[in-house]
Write a protein that holds these residues in place. Structure first.
Motif, PDB file in Angstrom:
ATOM      1  N   GLN A 121       0.827  -1.205   0.000  1.00 41.21           N
ATOM      2  CA  GLN A 121       0.000   0.000   0.000  1.00 41.21           C
ATOM      3  C   GLN A 121       0.866   1.263   0.000  1.00 41.21           C
ATOM      4  O   GLN A 121       0.556   2.243  -0.674  1.00 41.21           O
ATOM      5  N   ARG A 176     -13.067   2.442   4.326  1.00 48.61           N
ATOM      6  CA  ARG A 176     -13.040   3.508   5.330  1.00 48.61           C
ATOM      7  C   ARG A 176     -12.984   2.916   6.737  1.00 48.61           C
ATOM      8  O   ARG A 176     -12.219   3.380   7.588  1.00 48.61           O
ATOM      9  N   TYR A 205      -6.544   5.482   1.204  1.00 48.40           N
ATOM     10  CA  TYR A 205      -7.990   5.452   1.005  1.00 48.40           C
ATOM     11  C   TYR A 205      -8.491   6.759   0.400  1.00 48.40           C
ATOM     12  O   TYR A 205      -9.267   6.754  -0.563  1.00 48.40           O
ATOM     13  N   SER A 251      -9.586   1.530   7.337  1.00 43.05           N
ATOM     14  CA  SER A 251      -8.581   2.580   7.589  1.00 43.05           C
ATOM     15  C   SER A 251      -8.637   3.060   9.040  1.00 43.05           C
ATOM     16  O   SER A 251      -7.625   3.461   9.605  1.00 43.05           O
ATOM     17  N   PHE A 292      -5.965  -0.681   6.686  1.00 38.74           N
ATOM     18  CA  PHE A 292      -5.772  -0.068   5.373  1.00 38.74           C
ATOM     19  C   PHE A 292      -5.304   1.360   5.591  1.00 38.74           C
ATOM     20  O   PHE A 292      -5.837   2.075   6.467  1.00 38.74           O
ATOM     21  N   ARG A 293      -4.315   1.791   4.819  1.00 38.25           N
ATOM     22  CA  ARG A 293      -3.758   3.128   5.015  1.00 38.25           C
ATOM     23  C   ARG A 293      -4.814   4.190   4.745  1.00 38.25           C
ATOM     24  O   ARG A 293      -5.446   4.208   3.669  1.00 38.25           O
ATOM     25  N   GLU A 294      -5.006   5.091   5.690  1.00 35.40           N
ATOM     26  CA  GLU A 294      -6.022   6.125   5.541  1.00 35.40           C
ATOM     27  C   GLU A 294      -5.673   7.083   4.421  1.00 35.40           C
ATOM     28  O   GLU A 294      -6.553   7.511   3.657  1.00 35.40           O
TER      29      GLU A 294
END
Length: 465
Positions: free
Chosen positions: A252, A288, A301, A291, A296-298
């Motif tokens: 990511q 979302r 996103y 994240s 998950f990387r904000e």
């Protein structure tokens, strides 16, 4: 008001159909035979002709050529469904079996008239020019749909496709996310360049960075030569990352650099390479929410979520279900060399009543299986076998919801455990101490098969394992 001509020699059926259609707001005229219809009416006065197949004098299929440009719905008895298939080949828009259910007849009429309204015929006999949105929706090889939710999808595709904006496609498994991505690419300025499609869940975690960004010779064990990555292969075109929610955190970070700086660095290299790609990502997960939990990387996103395209599940596309089934039947029967196939009334009823948890992919598989097993050209509900699929594989609702209690690991395999049950128990018991690759190896399947079974059974993947 839409006007319909009913051609039927049995007075009881003709009268009953007349009352049914008039009661539902249609203008209706009647004829006892093809010749009676010719003598008393001009066919261009009608929006639809409903005719019995077997009539005194001339068959109802003669009306297909006599009423050029007008849809003809053929009525036939259960005993002559084979003839209904032949009438479809001759140009009938559809058929319905007698004795028909009133609701079934009204649905058929409504769908035919709605379809005709999307394909108006000009007074000079030439089709009116359709706008670009209609052109997109007509290309069934890319994506199909006429219902309101799909029209919204087409509108957004038409607006976004010509731009280079990053698009995040969301939808359940089997809703056609890759088809939507292909439509975005086809109608973009990059359509002459490659579209590279990558399923992030199908690549082993240890290889995904190398697959996406390439590697130099000697970068790791087995890297005997330098290799370009898939991102580099998409240079100038479009990169479609399916199931991007399965992308490891390290990858990511690299992808974020591609979006921010427009450059990549191969594994084992210190030199950056410039790339010019348009990124389309897809997922069935809530990025979302992921994240917020750090899965998950904000920042990635928000980079991905420039434009959001939501594909509706098939159960929310009631107006499309039967037409889509017939389109798939036609395409798949041509592909398999089994032309002239048709759906029986009980098959159409089963298709309309099924929830289709696997969406379009499930329907495609069911129809392909039925074509292969069919011996007489008529697809029945038994051949579709869709109810059995639900009974065998469905998981009780809420079992794997965030609020559900963590299932207790099962150490011993019960004697009557099915293969699907065993898969579920094994994954739940070992996923916290094994990687996806190790789980797949122990089960004797590929990593892609492991991911696909997780989706079907509703078993979420544990991040970081």
């Amino acid at each position: 008001m839409k006007h319909i001509l009913v051609v039927e020699d049995e007075e009881i059926i003709r009268t009953a159909l007349h009352k049914l259609l008039v009661h539902n707001g249609y203008g209706v005229e009647q004829a006892e035979s093809v010749q009676d219809a010719i003598d008393n009416y001009q066919f261009d006065e009608f929006d639809l002709i409903i005719s019995d197949l077997r009539l005194p004098g001339r068959p109802g299929t003669d009306l297909i050529d006599l009423a050029v440009g007008k849809p003809v719905l053929i009525m036939t008895s259960y005993a002559s469904l084979r003839s209904a298939v032949d009438s479809m080949k001759m140009g009938a828009i559809d058929y319905i079996a007698k004795p028909f259910d009133h609701d079934e007849m009204l649905i058929a009429v409504e769908q035919i008239l709605e379809k005709q309204s999307h394909n108006p015929i000009a007074s000079d006999g030439e089709a009116e020019e359709e706008p670009e949105l209609a052109d997109i929706s007509q290309i069934s090889d890319i994506i199909y749909g006429r219902c309101l939710p799909m029209k919204k999808v087409f509108n957004l595709i038409a607006k976004v496709a010509p731009t280079d904006a990053t698009v995040l496609i969301q939808g359940e498994s089997g809703t056609g996310k890759e088809l939507a991505a292909r439509a975005l690419h086809t109608f973009s300025k990059r359509d002459s360049k490659p579209l590279i499609c990558v399923n992030c869940a199908a690549i082993p975690e240890t290889l995904i960075e190398s697959e996406l960004f390439g590697h130099e010779k000697g970068a790791f064990t087995g890297a005997v030569s330098a290799r370009n990555g898939l991102v580099e292969a998409a240079d100038g075109g479009t990169l479609f990352l399916d199931e991007i929610g399965e992308l490891p955190i390290e990858a990511q970070a690299r992808l974020l650099r591609v979006l921010q700086e427009g450059e990549i660095r191969r594994v084992g290299s210190t030199q950056a390479l410039k790339v010019n790609i348009r990124l389309i990502a897809a997922t069935h997960r809530n990025l979302r929410a992921l994240s917020k939990t750090g899965e998950f990387r904000e920042d990635l996103y928000y980079r991905l979520n420039v434009m959001q395209l939501k594909l509706p599940p098939l159960r929310d596309r009631q107006g499309d279900i039967l037409d889509l089934a017939k389109l798939l039947l036609q395409n798949l029967s041509d592909k398999l060399g089994r032309t002239g196939m048709a759906l029986s009334p009980d098959a159409m009823k089963a298709i309309q009543e099924h929830d289709w948890p696997g969406n379009v992919r499930e329907m495609e598989n069911a129809i392909e299986r039925a074509i292969i097993l069919c011996e007489d050209g008529m697809i029945t509900a038994d051949l579709l076998d869709i109810e059995t699929d639900i009974d065998e594989f469905s998981i009780p609702k809420g079992l794997f919801s965030p609020s559900a209690a963590k299932p207790k690991p099962v150490r011993d395999k019960p004697k009557d455990l099915s293969l699907e049950d065993y898969f579920q128990h094994f994954v739940l018991e070992h996923q916290e101490k094994m990687s996806e690759t190790e789980l797949a190896q122990k089960l004797g399947i590929s990593r892609k098969s492991l991911w696909e079974r997780r989706q079907r059974l509703g078993i979420p993947r544990k991040k970081g394992c």
